[in-house]
Design a protein around this motif. Sequence first.
Motif, short mmCIF file in Angstrom:
data_model
loop_
_atom_site.label_atom_id
_atom_site.label_comp_id
_atom_site.label_asym_id
_atom_site.label_seq_id
_atom_site.Cartn_x
_atom_site.Cartn_y
_atom_site.Cartn_z
N LYS A 96 20.77 40.81 65.16
CA LYS A 96 20.10 39.63 64.61
C LYS A 96 20.94 38.38 64.82
N GLN A 97 22.26 38.50 64.69
CA GLN A 97 23.15 37.35 64.90
C GLN A 97 23.14 36.92 66.36
N ALA A 98 23.00 37.88 67.27
CA ALA A 98 22.93 37.57 68.70
C ALA A 98 21.54 37.10 69.10
N GLN A 99 20.60 37.11 68.15
CA GLN A 99 19.21 36.69 68.35
C GLN A 99 18.51 37.49 69.45
N VAL A 100 18.85 38.78 69.51
CA VAL A 100 18.20 39.68 70.46
C VAL A 100 16.94 40.26 69.84
N ILE A 101 16.94 40.44 68.51
CA ILE A 101 15.77 40.94 67.80
C ILE A 101 15.35 39.93 66.75
N SER A 102 14.15 40.12 66.19
CA SER A 102 13.65 39.20 65.17
C SER A 102 14.36 39.44 63.84
N GLN A 103 14.34 38.43 62.99
CA GLN A 103 14.99 38.53 61.69
C GLN A 103 14.28 39.52 60.76
N ASN A 104 13.01 39.83 61.03
CA ASN A 104 12.24 40.76 60.20
C ASN A 104 12.51 42.22 60.54
N ALA A 105 13.14 42.47 61.68
CA ALA A 105 13.26 43.84 62.19
C ALA A 105 14.05 44.73 61.24
N LYS A 106 13.51 45.94 61.02
CA LYS A 106 14.19 46.94 60.21
C LYS A 106 14.50 48.18 61.04
N VAL A 107 13.71 48.40 62.08
CA VAL A 107 13.91 49.54 62.98
C VAL A 107 13.95 49.01 64.41
N VAL A 108 14.98 49.41 65.15
CA VAL A 108 15.13 48.96 66.54
C VAL A 108 15.24 50.19 67.43
N LYS A 109 14.59 50.13 68.57
CA LYS A 109 14.65 51.24 69.51
C LYS A 109 15.17 50.73 70.84
N VAL A 110 16.13 51.46 71.41
CA VAL A 110 16.70 51.12 72.72
C VAL A 110 15.86 51.80 73.77
N ILE A 111 15.40 51.01 74.75
CA ILE A 111 14.62 51.59 75.85
C ILE A 111 15.44 51.51 77.14
N ALA A 112 15.19 52.45 78.03
CA ALA A 112 16.00 52.58 79.24
C ALA A 112 15.53 51.64 80.34
N THR A 113 15.76 50.34 80.14
CA THR A 113 15.47 49.35 81.18
C THR A 113 16.79 48.66 81.51
N GLY A 114 17.18 48.68 82.76
CA GLY A 114 18.46 48.10 83.15
C GLY A 114 19.55 49.16 83.10
N LYS A 115 20.82 48.70 83.17
CA LYS A 115 21.96 49.62 83.19
C LYS A 115 22.96 49.23 82.12
N ILE A 116 23.73 50.22 81.69
CA ILE A 116 24.82 49.97 80.75
C ILE A 116 26.09 50.55 81.37
N GLU A 117 27.15 49.73 81.43
CA GLU A 117 28.38 50.15 82.08
C GLU A 117 29.56 50.23 81.14
N ARG A 118 29.35 50.02 79.85
CA ARG A 118 30.46 50.07 78.90
C ARG A 118 30.06 50.91 77.70
N ALA A 119 31.09 51.40 76.99
CA ALA A 119 30.86 52.26 75.84
C ALA A 119 30.50 51.41 74.63
N VAL A 120 29.38 51.75 74.00
CA VAL A 120 28.96 51.07 72.77
C VAL A 120 28.64 52.12 71.73
N GLN A 121 28.83 51.74 70.47
CA GLN A 121 28.51 52.64 69.37
C GLN A 121 27.36 52.03 68.58
N LEU A 122 26.24 52.74 68.53
CA LEU A 122 25.06 52.23 67.84
C LEU A 122 25.07 52.68 66.39
N GLY A 123 24.79 51.73 65.49
CA GLY A 123 24.80 52.01 64.06
C GLY A 123 23.47 52.53 63.55
N ALA A 124 23.37 52.63 62.23
CA ALA A 124 22.16 53.13 61.59
C ALA A 124 21.01 52.17 61.80
#
Length: 145
Positions: A96-124
């Motif tokens: 929300k701080q990065a303004q990637v999702i809306s401020q109302n969002a409670k559930v976010v789903k990652v979809i496989a579009t594009g590539k990821i080249e670094r290790a990230v840890q996804l929270g609850a």
Amino acid sequence: MLLNTIKPAEGATHYARRVGRGIGSGLGKTCGRGHKGQKSRNGGYHKVGFEGGQMPLQRRLPKRGFKSVTAQFNDEITLSQLNNLPVEEIDLLALKQAQVISQNAKVVKVIATGKIERAVQLGAGIKATASAKAAIEAAGGKLSD
């Protein structure tokens, strides 16, 4: 100024229509209701959309579509958007701080579009599709269960 001299501003009020007060008023006899019929009678009116017994428009037209009540609380994010975020531990607040999702969002789903080249840890509160989960784990990241 006295209480008996107070008047509304000029033009703020206009005369009420005096219905049924004789020929000279312009609204005598039938009082602007015309002659006979349902609308001329006292209490004689119908519900909105009533077409005299004919099937009303809202029932003639086909039902179509569905708008989910909970859709406003769901959002999605791509792998490439995850890759561009500057933080390693990603949760709803960071998104929300990065303004990637809306401020109302409670559930976010990652979809496989594009590539990821670094290790990230996804929270609850962040879920992922099967292919997105595989891509995140292949890059050395992990999802919280």
